[in-house]
Design an enzyme around this catalytic site. Structure first.
Site, short mmCIF file in Angstrom:
data_model
loop_
_atom_site.label_atom_id
_atom_site.label_comp_id
_atom_site.label_asym_id
_atom_site.label_seq_id
_atom_site.Cartn_x
_atom_site.Cartn_y
_atom_site.Cartn_z
N TRP A 49 0.84 -1.21 0.00
CA TRP A 49 0.00 0.00 0.00
C TRP A 49 0.87 1.25 0.00
CZ3 TRP A 49 -4.38 -1.11 -1.84
CH2 TRP A 49 -5.03 -2.30 -1.51
N ASP B 242 -1.70 6.94 6.13
CA ASP B 242 -2.73 5.99 5.70
C ASP B 242 -2.99 5.08 6.91
OD1 ASP B 242 -4.22 3.91 4.69
OD2 ASP B 242 -2.85 3.42 3.04
N LYS C 292 -12.25 -1.62 6.81
CA LYS C 292 -11.45 -2.53 7.64
C LYS C 292 -11.81 -2.40 9.11
CE LYS C 292 -8.14 -3.22 4.14
NZ LYS C 292 -7.51 -2.34 3.16
C1 LIG Z 1 -7.00 -1.83 2.11
C2 LIG Z 1 -5.99 -0.77 2.16
C3 LIG Z 1 -5.95 0.27 1.21
C4 LIG Z 1 -6.89 0.32 0.03
O1 LIG Z 1 -8.14 0.74 0.41
P1 LIG Z 1 -9.30 0.95 -0.67
O2 LIG Z 1 -10.37 1.55 0.18
O3 LIG Z 1 -9.65 -0.39 -1.22
O4 LIG Z 1 -8.82 1.86 -1.72
C5 LIG Z 1 -5.01 1.25 1.36
N1 LIG Z 1 -4.14 1.24 2.38
C6 LIG Z 1 -4.13 0.26 3.31
C7 LIG Z 1 -3.14 0.30 4.43
C8 LIG Z 1 -5.06 -0.77 3.23
O5 LIG Z 1 -5.05 -1.75 4.16
#
Ligand SMILES: *Cc1c(COP(=O)(O)O)cnc(C)c1O
Length: 364
Positions: free
Chosen positions: A109, A176, A200
């Protein structure tokens, strides 16, 4: 076992995302699809500019502010496009073409964030654990004083590593937090942008949370497309266009649940207990071993393999037979990954651990 029994068979959902939410959230969301707050309307047919939905948006925003203890400079947005859209939206709003942003390379990511940011300015990758297949969080690295910001991925969902200490830096910090948002106590005001796909740890797919320090906006000299401009969404209260009504409602319910059980400090204790239980079993059980540096172990995504890889399929089948869902590891790590997000009960971890013990008795 009859058909009804099969329907109610208990499952333990360790999925990495979309993932488990509190049972009461599922029940309340289901009820709102049929009849939202006794309006006779489904939440799915409710106008987003009604006072009824405005109350949902207001409560969701104020719960985020309260749970994260945000100061008045930090604005809360609910936007579309997932965390992946933030990979471009952050540099578009903050980074001038001739300036440099610092990025940490701690996994898949993080790499996707780096790739998008390069379209908008100069990117300096200040550290990387790529050589070890991302089994640790880099500790010694320098951030240029004139960097526009430093970007980190607080929890690496795929590799099972997590920043235990947020880097101290004099430059603005962007994170993030998709897979560990609201899972532990942090000084959230120390960040200038925090973003997270909701699916998540705080809701269902379709919306992402963005927390932004409004003082850091308006400093780039490029024209920003309207939908990408944070200032527009702040001004319009996340309703410049139709927001993700249902997904925001589910986030609001999940935030309410988190507040009810005692907030971030309370869930952190539970998350610590869940992670300790599983990592301890991985360490003492002769069949299993962890895949990351111990000090960087994620409390959200626990990655592990078997000493004898030929047993992995057998254990996976055994776990599945017993109602364990979603523990197959990501293809870039292999083995297993158990995601222990906020809503996953301690009992599910206890059950997984009991299966690991039983399996060791049979195959040890
Ligand atoms: C799942 C995830 C993403 C991607 O998220 P989307 O909402 O599918 O774009 C980005 N960063 C991390 C750390 C993730 O776990």
């Amino acid at each position: 076992m009859n058909a009804t029994d099969q329907l109610v068979k208990q499952v333990h959902n360790f999925n990495a995302g979309p993932s488990i939410l509190p049972k009461e959230v599922f029940e309340q969301a289901a009820q709102a699809v049929l009849n939202f707050n006794n309006t006779g309307l489904s939440i799915l047919e409710l106008g987003h500019r009604t006072s009824t939905f405005q109350a949902v948006m207001d409560e969701a925003q104020s719960l985020v502010k309260e749970l994260m203890q945000l100061d008045a400079d930090h604005e809360v947005l609910f936007l579309h496009g997932g965390a992946s859209t933030q990979f471009m939206q952050v540099p578009m709003n903050l980074l001038n073409e001739k300036d440099t942003a610092a990025y940490t390379d701690t996994g898949v990511w993080a790499n996707k964030a780096i790739k998008e940011a390069k379209l908008f300015g100069k990117i300096e990758v200040v550290c990387s654990s790529k050589e070890s297949n991302y089994t640790f969080i880099p500790k010694d690295f320098a951030v240029p004083n004139d960097a526009t910001y430093l970007h980190i991925t607080t929890n690496n969902t795929i590799y099972g590593t997590q920043w235990q200490n947020i880097p101290k830096t004099s430059v603005p910090l962007v994170a993030d937090m998709s897979s560990d948002i609201l899972s532990r106590v942090l000084d959230f005001n120390a960040f200038d942008i925090i973003y997270a796909g909701a699916q998540k740890n705080m809701g269902c797919a379709g919306v992402n949370l963005v927390v932004v320090n409004k003082n850091k906006l308006g400093k780039v000299n490029r024209a920003i497309p309207t939908m990408m401009d944070y200032r527009v969404h702040i001004k319009e209260g996340s309703m410049f266009n139709t927001p993700a009504v249902f997904a925001i409602y589910v986030s609001m319910l999940t935030l309410r649940w988190l507040k009810k059980i005692g907030g971030v400090a309370a869930i952190e204790k539970i998350n610590n207990a869940k992670a300790a239980l599983l990592y301890n079993e991985i360490d003492v059980n002769p069949l299993f071993k962890g895949t990351t540096a111990k000090e960087d172990r994620s409390k959200m995504n626990v990655c592990f393999v078997m000493q004898d890889a030929t047993l992995e399929e057998k254990f996976l089948a055994y776990a599945k037979e017993n109602g364990i869902i979603g523990i197959k590891g990501h293809r870039s790590v292999g083995g297993f990954r158990a995601s222990l997000y906020n809503a996953l009960p301690l009992e599910s971890v206890e059950f997984l651990v009991s299966l690991m013990k039983e399996f060791a008795l049979k195959h040890g």
